[in-house]
Design a protein around this motif. Structure first.
Motif, PDB file in Angstrom:
ATOM      1  N   ASN A  92       0.856  -1.194   0.000  1.00 20.64           N
ATOM      2  CA  ASN A  92       0.000   0.000   0.000  1.00 20.64           C
ATOM      3  C   ASN A  92       0.890   1.242   0.000  1.00 20.64           C
ATOM      4  OD1 ASN A  92      -1.682   2.246   0.976  1.00 20.64           O
ATOM      5  ND2 ASN A  92      -3.237   0.670   1.289  1.00 20.64           N
ATOM      6  N   GLU A  93       0.871   1.995  -1.096  1.00 20.21           N
ATOM      7  CA  GLU A  93       1.760   3.150  -1.222  1.00 20.21           C
ATOM      8  C   GLU A  93       1.450   4.237  -0.206  1.00 20.21           C
ATOM      9  OE1 GLU A  93       2.402   4.887  -4.967  1.00 20.21           O
ATOM     10  OE2 GLU A  93       2.902   3.018  -5.996  1.00 20.21           O
ATOM     11  N   GLN A  94       0.195   4.413   0.121  1.00 17.12           N
ATOM     12  CA  GLN A  94      -0.173   5.458   1.090  1.00 17.12           C
ATOM     13  C   GLN A  94       0.394   5.140   2.469  1.00 17.12           C
ATOM     14  OE1 GLN A  94      -4.453   5.755   0.853  1.00 17.12           O
ATOM     15  NE2 GLN A  94      -4.365   7.232  -0.837  1.00 17.12           N
ATOM     16  N   ILE A  95       0.236   3.891   2.892  1.00 17.05           N
ATOM     17  CA  ILE A  95       0.771   3.487   4.201  1.00 17.05           C
ATOM     18  C   ILE A  95       2.289   3.540   4.183  1.00 17.05           C
ATOM     19  CG2 ILE A  95       1.002   1.569   5.815  1.00 17.05           C
ATOM     20  CD1 ILE A  95      -1.793   0.683   5.031  1.00 17.05           C
ATOM     21  N   ALA A  96       2.895   2.989   3.138  1.00 14.11           N
ATOM     22  CA  ALA A  96       4.354   2.933   3.059  1.00 14.11           C
ATOM     23  C   ALA A  96       4.954   4.332   2.998  1.00 14.11           C
ATOM     24  CB  ALA A  96       4.770   2.120   1.832  1.00 14.11           C
ATOM     25  N   GLY A  97       4.367   5.201   2.168  1.00 16.95           N
ATOM     26  CA  GLY A  97       4.899   6.555   2.030  1.00 16.95           C
ATOM     27  C   GLY A  97       4.843   7.323   3.335  1.00 16.95           C
ATOM     28  N   ALA A  98       3.685   7.271   3.993  1.00 16.22           N
ATOM     29  CA  ALA A  98       3.526   7.986   5.267  1.00 16.22           C
ATOM     30  C   ALA A  98       4.474   7.437   6.326  1.00 16.22           C
ATOM     31  CB  ALA A  98       2.084   7.882   5.738  1.00 16.22           C
ATOM     32  N   LEU A  99       4.642   6.107   6.347  1.00 19.40           N
ATOM     33  CA  LEU A  99       5.506   5.483   7.357  1.00 19.40           C
ATOM     34  C   LEU A  99       6.966   5.878   7.152  1.00 19.40           C
ATOM     35  CD1 LEU A  99       6.024   3.495   9.669  1.00 19.40           C
ATOM     36  CD2 LEU A  99       6.107   1.654   7.970  1.00 19.40           C
ATOM     37  N   VAL A 100       7.454   5.774   5.927  1.00 20.03           N
ATOM     38  CA  VAL A 100       8.867   6.058   5.667  1.00 20.03           C
ATOM     39  C   VAL A 100       9.179   7.537   5.873  1.00 20.03           C
ATOM     40  CG1 VAL A 100      10.686   6.004   3.923  1.00 20.03           C
ATOM     41  CG2 VAL A 100       9.082   4.106   4.090  1.00 20.03           C
ATOM     42  N   VAL A 101       8.299   8.426   5.413  1.00 24.53           N
ATOM     43  CA  VAL A 101       8.521   9.859   5.601  1.00 24.53           C
ATOM     44  C   VAL A 101       8.545  10.205   7.091  1.00 24.53           C
ATOM     45  CG1 VAL A 101       7.508  12.149   5.273  1.00 24.53           C
ATOM     46  CG2 VAL A 101       7.609  10.543   3.359  1.00 24.53           C
ATOM     47  N   THR A 102       7.663   9.592   7.863  1.00 24.78           N
ATOM     48  CA  THR A 102       7.632   9.855   9.308  1.00 24.78           C
ATOM     49  C   THR A 102       8.900   9.368   9.985  1.00 24.78           C
ATOM     50  OG1 THR A 102       5.213   9.607   9.285  1.00 24.78           O
ATOM     51  CG2 THR A 102       6.297   9.528  11.421  1.00 24.78           C
ATOM     52  N   ILE A 103       9.394   8.210   9.576  1.00 24.45           N
ATOM     53  CA  ILE A 103      10.636   7.685  10.151  1.00 24.45           C
ATOM     54  C   ILE A 103      11.816   8.593   9.813  1.00 24.45           C
ATOM     55  CG2 ILE A 103      12.303   5.792  10.040  1.00 24.45           C
ATOM     56  CD1 ILE A 103       9.854   5.188  11.721  1.00 24.45           C
ATOM     57  N   ILE A 104      11.826   9.138   8.599  1.00 25.22           N
ATOM     58  CA  ILE A 104      12.902  10.057   8.216  1.00 25.22           C
ATOM     59  C   ILE A 104      12.870  11.302   9.096  1.00 25.22           C
ATOM     60  CG2 ILE A 104      13.755  11.561   6.374  1.00 25.22           C
ATOM     61  CD1 ILE A 104      12.794   9.475   4.358  1.00 25.22           C
ATOM     62  N   GLU A 105      11.663  11.814   9.365  1.00 25.46           N
ATOM     63  CA  GLU A 105      11.535  12.996  10.226  1.00 25.46           C
ATOM     64  C   GLU A 105      11.962  12.669  11.659  1.00 25.46           C
ATOM     65  OE1 GLU A 105      10.791  16.070   9.318  1.00 25.46           O
ATOM     66  OE2 GLU A 105      10.684  15.412   7.226  1.00 25.46           O
ATOM     67  N   SER A 145      20.261  12.448   2.763  1.00 20.42           N
ATOM     68  CA  SER A 145      20.581  13.838   3.090  1.00 20.42           C
ATOM     69  C   SER A 145      20.452  14.101   4.582  1.00 20.42           C
ATOM     70  CB  SER A 145      19.674  14.781   2.302  1.00 20.42           C
ATOM     71  OG  SER A 145      19.949  16.120   2.603  1.00 20.42           O
ATOM     72  N   VAL A 146      19.404  13.576   5.211  1.00 22.71           N
ATOM     73  CA  VAL A 146      19.211  13.756   6.653  1.00 22.71           C
ATOM     74  C   VAL A 146      20.365  13.125   7.431  1.00 22.71           C
ATOM     75  CG1 VAL A 146      17.773  13.086   8.614  1.00 22.71           C
ATOM     76  CG2 VAL A 146      16.700  13.960   6.547  1.00 22.71           C
ATOM     77  N   ALA A 147      20.723  11.891   7.069  1.00 24.09           N
ATOM     78  CA  ALA A 147      21.797  11.189   7.787  1.00 24.09           C
ATOM     79  C   ALA A 147      23.136  11.907   7.628  1.00 24.09           C
ATOM     80  CB  ALA A 147      21.901   9.753   7.279  1.00 24.09           C
ATOM     81  N   VAL A 148      23.453  12.334   6.414  1.00 24.52           N
ATOM     82  CA  VAL A 148      24.735  13.000   6.164  1.00 24.52           C
ATOM     83  C   VAL A 148      24.804  14.336   6.894  1.00 24.52           C
ATOM     84  CG1 VAL A 148      26.080  14.181   4.374  1.00 24.52           C
ATOM     85  CG2 VAL A 148      25.227  11.871   3.971  1.00 24.52           C
ATOM     86  N   ASN A 149      23.752  15.127   6.832  1.00 23.09           N
ATOM     87  CA  ASN A 149      23.770  16.441   7.474  1.00 23.09           C
ATOM     88  C   ASN A 149      23.839  16.342   8.994  1.00 23.09           C
ATOM     89  OD1 ASN A 149      23.515  18.808   5.486  1.00 23.09           O
ATOM     90  ND2 ASN A 149      22.026  17.346   4.686  1.00 23.09           N
ATOM     91  N   LEU A 150      23.265  15.289   9.563  1.00 25.61           N
ATOM     92  CA  LEU A 150      23.378  15.104  11.004  1.00 25.61           C
ATOM     93  C   LEU A 150      24.831  14.863  11.413  1.00 25.61           C
ATOM     94  CD1 LEU A 150      20.236  12.922  11.825  1.00 25.61           C
ATOM     95  CD2 LEU A 150      20.694  15.227  12.637  1.00 25.61           C
ATOM     96  N   ILE A 151      25.557  14.088  10.614  1.00 26.40           N
ATOM     97  CA  ILE A 151      26.965  13.837  10.915  1.00 26.40           C
ATOM     98  C   ILE A 151      27.793  15.096  10.696  1.00 26.40           C
ATOM     99  CG2 ILE A 151      29.020  12.565  10.189  1.00 26.40           C
ATOM    100  CD1 ILE A 151      27.164  10.905  11.862  1.00 26.40           C
TER     101      ILE A 151
END
Length: 338
Positions: A92-105, A145-151
Motif C-alpha cells: 500500500n503506497e499510502q501506508i508505506a509513504g507515510a511510514l517512511v517519511v515519518t521515520i525520516i523525520e 541527506s538527513v543522515a549526512v547532514n546530522l553527521i
C-alpha cells in the motif's frame, strides 16, 4: 512531543520485530544458523553468557526453555513478520509513504533515544525496499541527506550515536550506488554483487532480495542521488571517486565506516568555518566540541594531566615513617654511634 516520538519509534520496532517477543524469534533463528554454520549442536542448548541455564534441552536466545511447541510457533511468527513487513512497505503506497517519511523525520528529531531506535528501523526499511525503483528518491536523496547532514553538523544531542548514523550512510550508499548488501541491521562484511554480463551498467540482483531478514536486495541500476548529496555539502568529484574505490576494495564494516568518517570530516570542517561554530545556538542543538566529536577522534592527542598533589602510596609512607624513627633514635643518643 518527545514522549510521542519515543512511543512511535518503540511501536514500529515491535511491529517490525526489532524488539519484544517477535525479536526473540529472529534471535533464535540467528542462533540456529550459527550452530549450523559451526556444526556445533551444543549452541542450541546454550543461553546468554550472563545467565545460568536452568535446563539441559534447547533454550531460547534469552536463556528460557524452548519446547517443541515453541518451534512450531516460531515458524508461524516468522511468516507473520515477513508478511507484515511486506504489507507495510510494499503493498500500500499510502501506508508505506507515510511510514517512511515519518521515520525520516523522526531520525532527525533532536532526541537520542528516538534517533537510535529509528536507525534500526531504517535498516529494516533498506533491507525490504532498497531494490524498489519508486523508493530511490526517498531513500537515496531525502533519507541520505538527513543522515549526512546530522553527521556533518555534529549536534550535541547526537554524541554517542554517530557510528549508528554512519552505518546508515554506509547501508544506503552500498545498496544504491555500489551494488553491495549487508547482513540484517547493516552489520558485517559488505557482499559485492557482480556486474550484469549483458549490461555493464547494471548489477546482478542478490539471491535474498525477497528475504529482508537475510539481508535483502540492492538497486540493480545504480543512482547518483547519494553522490549529489555529497557534492552539495562540499565533497569534490575526485573525493567521491576515491570513496567509491575505497568502499569497493575494503569490505569490512570497520574499514568502510572509517572511510566515510574521514570523508565527512572534510565537510564538517568547512561547515564549522562557514557558520562560525553556530554561535547563535546553544544547548543540545549546539555543535559538539572537538573533545566530543567523533569525526575528530583520531586527531586528538592523548593528554595525561598532572596530579593536583604529590602521590603518596602506603609503602612510601611506611618508608618515610621508618626514616623518621631512625632520625629520632640518633637524636636521642646524641649521635654517639656515628
Amino acid at each position: 512531543r518527545v514522549e510521542l516520538t519515543r512511543t512511535f519509534s518503540d511501536s514500529i520496532q515491535s511491529v517490525l520485530a526489532l524488539k519484544g517477543g517477535w525479536a526473540l524469534v529472529l534471535a533464535n533463528k540467528a542462533k540456529e544458523e550459527q550452530a549450523m554454520k559451526r556444526n556445533d549442536p551444543s549452541k542450541l542448548a546454550a543461553g546468554p553468557r550472563n545467565r545460568v541455564s536452568e535446563t539441559d534441552g534447547p533454550v531460547n536466545a534469552d536463556g528460557t526453555k524452548r519446547s517443541q511447541v515453541d518451534l512450531q510457533l516460531d515458524a508461524r511468527k516468522l511468516a507473520r513478520i515477513d508478511k507484515l513487513c511486506h504489507f507495510l512497505l510494499l503493498e500500500n503506497e499510502q501506508i508505506a509513504g507515510a511510514l517512511v517519511v515519518t521515520i525520516i523525520e523522526c531520525l532527525g528529531y533532536p532526541d537520542a533515544y528516538s534517533c537510535r531506535r529509528c536507525t534500526r528501523i531504517v535498516h529494516r526499511i533498506l533491507e525490504s525496499v532498497a531494490w524498489v525503483d519508486r523508493y530511490t528518491e526517498l531513500i537515496g536523496y531525502r533519507l541520505f541527506s538527513v543522515a549526512v547532514n546530522l553527521i556533518v553538523n555534529e549536534p550535541k544531542w547526537m554524541v554517542g550515536i554517530e557510528w549508528d548514523m554512519i552505518n546508515i550512510i554506509r547501508d544506503i550508499y552500498g545498496r544504491l550506488v555500489l551494488g553491495q548488501y549487508f547482513q540484517p541491521g547493516g552489520q558485517g562484511l559488505a557482499v559485492q554483487q557482480s556486474r550484469d554480463p549483458n549490461d555493464n551498467s547494471r548489477f546482478e540482483q542478490s539471491k535474498v532480495v525477497d528475504k529482508p531478514l537475510q539481508g535483502g536486495g540492492i538497486l540493480v541500476i545504480p543512482t547518483d542521488l547519494p553522490k549529489r548529496v555529497l557534492s552539495e555539502i562540499g565533497i569534490s568529484y575526485d573525493d567521491i571517486l576515491t570513496l567509491d574505490k575505497s568502499l569497493t576494495e575494503k569490505r569490512s564494516a570497520k574499514d568502510q565506516k572509517d572511510v566515510l568518517r574521514d570523508l565527512l570530516r572534510i565537510a564538517a570542517d568547512r561547515s564549522q568555518q562557514s557558520d562560525g561554530n553556530r554561535g547563535g545556538e546553544n544547548g543540545l542543538l549546539e555543535r559538539a566540541g572537538a573533545e566530543e566529536s567523533l569525526l575528530h577522534q583520531n586527531l586528538r592527542q592523548p593528554v595525561v594531566t598532572a596530579l593536583p598533589e604529590k602521590l603518596v602510596t602506603y609503602s612510601m609512607a611506611q618508608k618515610d615513617a621508618a626514616k623518621s624513627a631512625e632520625v629520632d633514635i640518633v637524636n636521642y643518643h646524641g649521635g654517639i654511634f656515628e
